[in-house]
Design an enzyme around this catalytic site. Sequence first.
Site, PDB file in Angstrom:
ATOM      1  N   GLU A 145      -4.019  25.494  -6.152  1.00  0.00           N
ATOM      2  CA  GLU A 145      -2.672  24.936  -6.024  1.00  0.00           C
ATOM      3  C   GLU A 145      -2.009  24.925  -7.405  1.00  0.00           C
ATOM      4  OE1 GLU A 145       0.408  23.438  -3.592  1.00  0.00           O
ATOM      5  OE2 GLU A 145      -1.498  24.394  -3.120  1.00  0.00           O
ATOM      6  N   GLU A 156       7.680  27.888  -9.482  1.00  0.00           N
ATOM      7  CA  GLU A 156       6.426  28.477  -9.952  1.00  0.00           C
ATOM      8  C   GLU A 156       6.378  29.975  -9.653  1.00  0.00           C
ATOM      9  OE1 GLU A 156       5.229  24.103  -8.804  1.00  0.00           O
ATOM     10  OE2 GLU A 156       4.400  25.713  -7.556  1.00  0.00           O
ATOM     11  N   ASP A 199       1.736  19.371  -1.792  1.00  0.00           N
ATOM     12  CA  ASP A 199       0.300  19.221  -1.560  1.00  0.00           C
ATOM     13  C   ASP A 199       0.004  19.051  -0.072  1.00  0.00           C
ATOM     14  OD1 ASP A 199      -0.252  19.200  -4.406  1.00  0.00           O
ATOM     15  OD2 ASP A 199       0.595  17.191  -4.418  1.00  0.00           O
TER      16      ASP A 199
END
Length: 490
Positions: free
Chosen positions: A293, A324, A478
């Site tokens: 992750e 990201e 998450d």
Amino acid sequence: MWRKALGVAVLALSMGYFYHSDSELPERALHYLTVTLRNLQGASNTAAVEQTISAAWEALITAPSRQWSRVAVGVNACVDVVVSGVGLLQALAVDPGVGRDHEVLHSKEDLKEAFIHYMAKGAAAERFFSDKEIFQWIARAAAEYPGAQLYVGGNAALIGQKLATYPQLTVLLCGPVGPKLHEMLDEQIVVPPESLQETDEFHLILEYKAGECWGATQAPHASRFIFSHDLANGEMSMLETFVASLEEFQPDLVVLSGLHMMEGQGRALWEERLKEAVISISDIPNEVPIHLELASMTDEDYMDLIMREQVLPIVNSIGLNEQELLFLSQAGGGPHSHMTSWDGVPDVGQVSDILFWILQQHGRTDPESEADLTRIHFHTLAYHILVTVDGFWANQVSAVAAGARVAGSQACGTPSIDVGMVALKAPLKFHTSHSEPRETLTLDPSEPVTVWHRENVSFHLTPVLVCKHALRTVGLGDAISAEGLLYSEI
């Protein structure tokens, strides 16, 4: 009614003219078409569309034929102190001003500028605060701020908490676990004794709501800015302990996070610890899949080092968001790396190009490649894409739909999707690539997972029903990755 029909007909004729006069249909035209059609639909019909999508997800989402039973998660864990970002900064006697990004925060002025920079974008970010004394002063003010709340924090701990809601799973969490965090963790989570420490690591979460203003800055979306002075997580000090615990625990899935925490520690530590991390990760048995992750980073040299040190090719799966993704492309000179940021909802074609490039450069698209990376779970506010190399993963439709479903319910604080509390913001039409050859696809609410292929790579896209008034945004990425993994099969 006939006026709306006439409007749609005129719009369609106009778009047809533009398309035939310019075969490179501009992205702006597609965006205009999406917005105009949505406006023509009317509010009541929009609610019906969201109900259709939610009901279709329920029909689509099925458990994989072979499910995980033991999942090991590591290595970043902490206690999150969640407060109103604008309220805390005002309490610190900081005046609003001009936003500016900082790779590392050294003062409350740096904090203010970085907070404003990301608030203006409505984007999440995470930074290291270098000065221990100033950080502790701000942390005390945050803990005493009216309405401040303490939560389980850190990607690994949050993923572990989400996985632990499924009673058939046994979850191992390895990270710096202090007494407060240990008290808050789900009873189903196993913590190795070597992970326990005398004090907790605290991260400060400065949240803001959609439309919230501070000075001249207005947030387009609800999100948060995270910062900490966390050396235990920053040095990934529990990585070796985590890998050593796997032999006894015998997991059938490993989830790894925390690489982003090292960014604020300086180049000398990066280079040494990344080499050690690769050695440790390589010790995990090949038959156990590894999901990595990713999280917010700003230093291109650091991201480039993550790629050059061969971290990506030795994991089977990665999870990441739009910031990201673009940063990874910028660091590696990939597609659309000239862009400084996304303009609104990230263009599906551009996102698709970068995802495909990552798997080509660092994955196993070539059968002769020794790389292990075959899966990427991408999430942004309006939609998610699950990308897999053919022949390795199954149940992708359920996995991407489950991730989107939990995004809408968790942000609103409801056990399931409440269609009155969410809104569809995904594009109704989109291109599968920013360049030729490409397809133009249309979102079908009754079949809300759209599938296309590029060579031996499959793309599964589903919209997100975005919470109109998000209660809490921390940990959404998450939860999305955890849910997607639960419904995936390798």
